[in-house]
Design a protein around this motif. Structure first.
Motif, mmCIF file in Angstrom:
data_model
loop_
_atom_site.group_PDB
_atom_site.id
_atom_site.type_symbol
_atom_site.label_atom_id
_atom_site.label_comp_id
_atom_site.label_asym_id
_atom_site.label_seq_id
_atom_site.Cartn_x
_atom_site.Cartn_y
_atom_site.Cartn_z
ATOM 1 N N PHE A 65 35.794 21.733 78.346
ATOM 2 C CA PHE A 65 35.237 21.080 77.241
ATOM 3 C C PHE A 65 34.978 22.114 76.271
ATOM 4 O O PHE A 65 33.992 23.005 76.330
ATOM 5 C CB PHE A 65 33.303 20.423 77.237
ATOM 6 C CG PHE A 65 32.905 19.369 79.000
ATOM 7 C CD1 PHE A 65 33.428 17.732 78.368
ATOM 8 C CD2 PHE A 65 33.400 19.295 79.967
ATOM 9 C CE1 PHE A 65 34.220 16.938 78.924
ATOM 10 C CE2 PHE A 65 33.611 17.974 80.910
ATOM 11 C CZ PHE A 65 33.271 16.887 80.389
ATOM 12 N N PHE A 66 35.261 22.396 75.471
ATOM 13 C CA PHE A 66 35.615 22.838 74.555
ATOM 14 C C PHE A 66 34.468 23.621 73.719
ATOM 15 O O PHE A 66 33.867 24.442 73.311
ATOM 16 C CB PHE A 66 36.564 23.083 73.148
ATOM 17 C CG PHE A 66 37.804 23.204 73.765
ATOM 18 C CD1 PHE A 66 38.617 24.350 73.816
ATOM 19 C CD2 PHE A 66 38.992 22.054 74.290
ATOM 20 C CE1 PHE A 66 39.876 24.098 74.962
ATOM 21 C CE2 PHE A 66 40.354 22.094 74.975
ATOM 22 C CZ PHE A 66 40.531 22.924 74.703
ATOM 23 N N ASN A 67 33.243 22.218 73.762
ATOM 24 C CA ASN A 67 32.799 22.239 72.647
ATOM 25 C C ASN A 67 31.302 21.561 73.440
ATOM 26 O O ASN A 67 30.325 21.125 73.429
ATOM 27 C CB ASN A 67 32.077 22.107 71.277
ATOM 28 C CG ASN A 67 32.758 23.191 70.853
ATOM 29 O OD1 ASN A 67 32.651 23.808 70.031
ATOM 30 N ND2 ASN A 67 34.222 22.544 69.744
ATOM 31 N N GLY A 68 32.093 22.615 75.171
ATOM 32 C CA GLY A 68 30.533 21.903 76.106
ATOM 33 C C GLY A 68 29.124 22.232 75.942
ATOM 34 O O GLY A 68 28.146 21.777 76.412
ATOM 35 N N VAL A 69 28.998 23.161 75.477
ATOM 36 C CA VAL A 69 27.926 23.176 74.743
ATOM 37 C C VAL A 69 26.234 22.683 74.567
ATOM 38 O O VAL A 69 25.338 22.894 74.417
ATOM 39 C CB VAL A 69 27.727 24.992 73.926
ATOM 40 C CG1 VAL A 69 28.287 24.884 72.850
ATOM 41 C CG2 VAL A 69 26.020 25.572 74.200
ATOM 42 N N PHE A 70 27.432 22.083 73.479
ATOM 43 C CA PHE A 70 26.707 20.983 72.778
ATOM 44 C C PHE A 70 26.286 19.247 73.312
ATOM 45 O O PHE A 70 25.480 18.711 72.982
ATOM 46 C CB PHE A 70 26.654 19.848 71.024
ATOM 47 C CG PHE A 70 27.142 21.256 70.275
ATOM 48 C CD1 PHE A 70 25.899 22.158 70.370
ATOM 49 C CD2 PHE A 70 28.594 22.095 70.263
ATOM 50 C CE1 PHE A 70 25.810 22.833 69.340
ATOM 51 C CE2 PHE A 70 28.965 23.302 69.283
ATOM 52 C CZ PHE A 70 27.797 23.647 68.679
ATOM 53 N N LEU A 71 26.513 19.489 75.265
ATOM 54 C CA LEU A 71 26.524 17.712 76.204
ATOM 55 C C LEU A 71 25.026 18.465 76.138
ATOM 56 O O LEU A 71 24.667 19.557 77.115
ATOM 57 C CB LEU A 71 27.430 18.134 77.257
ATOM 58 C CG LEU A 71 29.237 18.434 76.685
ATOM 59 C CD1 LEU A 71 30.251 18.327 77.317
ATOM 60 C CD2 LEU A 71 29.108 16.082 76.452
ATOM 61 N N LYS A 72 24.765 17.142 76.720
ATOM 62 C CA LYS A 72 23.195 17.079 77.213
ATOM 63 C C LYS A 72 23.103 17.778 78.884
ATOM 64 O O LYS A 72 22.316 18.289 79.424
ATOM 65 C CB LYS A 72 22.868 15.625 77.110
ATOM 66 C CG LYS A 72 22.644 15.204 75.644
ATOM 67 C CD LYS A 72 21.710 14.094 75.916
ATOM 68 C CE LYS A 72 22.048 12.998 74.761
ATOM 69 N NZ LYS A 72 22.778 12.360 74.205
ATOM 70 N N ASP A 73 24.463 17.509 79.496
ATOM 71 C CA ASP A 73 24.940 17.944 80.684
ATOM 72 C C ASP A 73 23.411 17.679 81.914
ATOM 73 O O ASP A 73 22.880 18.259 82.524
ATOM 74 C CB ASP A 73 24.643 19.562 80.812
ATOM 75 C CG ASP A 73 24.910 19.449 82.334
ATOM 76 O OD1 ASP A 73 25.963 18.663 83.382
ATOM 77 O OD2 ASP A 73 25.353 20.992 83.020
ATOM 78 N N GLN A 76 23.953 18.033 85.476
ATOM 79 C CA GLN A 76 23.827 18.969 85.539
ATOM 80 C C GLN A 76 25.578 19.674 86.339
ATOM 81 O O GLN A 76 25.305 20.411 87.883
ATOM 82 C CB GLN A 76 23.079 19.430 86.577
ATOM 83 C CG GLN A 76 21.491 19.611 86.132
ATOM 84 C CD GLN A 76 21.244 21.229 84.902
ATOM 85 O OE1 GLN A 76 21.224 22.139 85.045
ATOM 86 N NE2 GLN A 76 20.933 20.542 83.883
ATOM 87 N N LEU A 77 26.755 19.356 86.070
ATOM 88 C CA LEU A 77 27.537 18.844 86.164
ATOM 89 C C LEU A 77 27.883 20.290 85.132
ATOM 90 O O LEU A 77 29.642 20.771 86.148
ATOM 91 C CB LEU A 77 28.897 17.840 86.004
ATOM 92 C CG LEU A 77 27.686 16.656 86.709
ATOM 93 C CD1 LEU A 77 28.892 15.869 86.869
ATOM 94 C CD2 LEU A 77 27.704 17.024 88.176
ATOM 95 N N LEU A 78 27.862 20.751 84.785
ATOM 96 C CA LEU A 78 28.672 22.011 83.755
ATOM 97 C C LEU A 78 28.630 23.704 84.360
ATOM 98 O O LEU A 78 27.590 23.614 84.333
ATOM 99 C CB LEU A 78 28.762 21.376 82.005
ATOM 100 C CG LEU A 78 28.702 20.322 81.731
ATOM 101 C CD1 LEU A 78 28.789 20.567 79.904
ATOM 102 C CD2 LEU A 78 30.022 19.620 82.186
ATOM 103 N N VAL A 79 29.501 24.948 84.416
ATOM 104 C CA VAL A 79 29.599 25.462 84.410
ATOM 105 C C VAL A 79 29.709 26.363 83.234
ATOM 106 O O VAL A 79 30.776 26.191 82.380
ATOM 107 C CB VAL A 79 29.961 25.800 86.306
ATOM 108 C CG1 VAL A 79 29.034 25.139 87.103
ATOM 109 C CG2 VAL A 79 31.735 26.074 86.267
ATOM 110 N N ASN A 80 29.176 27.992 83.075
ATOM 111 C CA ASN A 80 29.785 28.441 81.484
ATOM 112 C C ASN A 80 31.012 29.388 82.950
ATOM 113 O O ASN A 80 30.433 30.243 83.186
ATOM 114 C CB ASN A 80 28.879 28.939 81.295
ATOM 115 C CG ASN A 80 29.383 29.646 80.299
ATOM 116 O OD1 ASN A 80 30.071 30.078 79.854
ATOM 117 N ND2 ASN A 80 28.582 30.359 79.470
ATOM 118 N N ALA A 81 32.092 28.835 82.825
ATOM 119 C CA ALA A 81 33.850 29.645 83.043
ATOM 120 C C ALA A 81 33.158 31.315 83.366
ATOM 121 O O ALA A 81 33.156 32.221 84.099
ATOM 122 C CB ALA A 81 34.630 29.777 82.936
#
Length: 198
Positions: A65-73, A76-81
């Motif tokens: 997600f190119f601007n994934g920092v703005f997703l509510k998540d 808790q599925l997202l990681v900062n690669a």
């Protein structure tokens, strides 16, 4: 990573995850995003702006997600690669069984809405001061035309010229570089302008 010429080929090359990548691709293609190939990987954009991308590695695959920092998540599925990435987030999977289709679609749709709202992290502009090396400074003091032309350049172009002179180790090289850039400064062009228009 092997250079590929189509999304189909990308999926084929990553055959150990081909079913899972096809599933994710179909989910993403059910939205309004446009599919393309960038950096030899599938990327999905909205009005020319990158929103999500697919990536496959040895042990895992996922969605960028190119601007994934703005997703509510909320799930808790997202990681900062990587530590240095500010906006990019990744949803990682190890097998097709890990994919929750409803969750993936919800995150992709939220990313699309965020893009429509213009939510994106702009790269930080570092307001570096221009430090003029003594060799260039000396010439600018005696050549008023060159001084006027140099001051008319953008701070970025001024910095490029200063770093170009400063990075030379030998005095002779500094002088050669100074001789080379003088006509360029007088023309009002930047050191790397000829490459920027390619």
């Amino acid at each position: 990573m092997k250079k590929v010429s189509s999304v189909e080929e990308y999926i084929e090359v990553n055959s150990h995850f081909s079913d899972a990548l096809t599933l994710l691709r179909d989910l993403i293609n059910s939205t309004q995003l446009d599919e393309s190939l960038k950096w030899s990987a599938p990327v999905y954009s909205l009005n020319g702006k990158n929103v999500v991308g697919l990536g496959a590695f040895k042990q895992h695959f996922g969605i960028w997600f190119f601007n994934g920092v703005f997703l509510k998540d909320e799930q808790q599925l997202l990681v900062n690669a990587q530590e240095k990435t500010k906006a990019l987030r990744q949803m990682r999977f190890e097998s097709i069984e890990d994919i929750d289709k409803a969750a993936v679609l919800a995150y992709v749709k939220e990313a699309i809405e965020n893009q429509k709202l213009g939510k994106e992290l702009k790269p930080e502009r570092k307001g570096k001061t221009v430090i003029i090396p003594k060799e260039l400074s000396t010439v600018l003091k005696v050549n008023s035309e060159l001084n006027t032309s140099f001051k008319a350049l953008t701070p970025g172009k001024q910095r490029e010229y200063c770093e170009y002179i400063e990075s030379a180790k030998r005095e002779a090289t500094k002088q050669t570089r100074l001789d080379k850039i003088t006509p360029m400064i007088l023309k009002g062009v930047g050191l790397h302008d000829k490459y920027k228009n390619c």
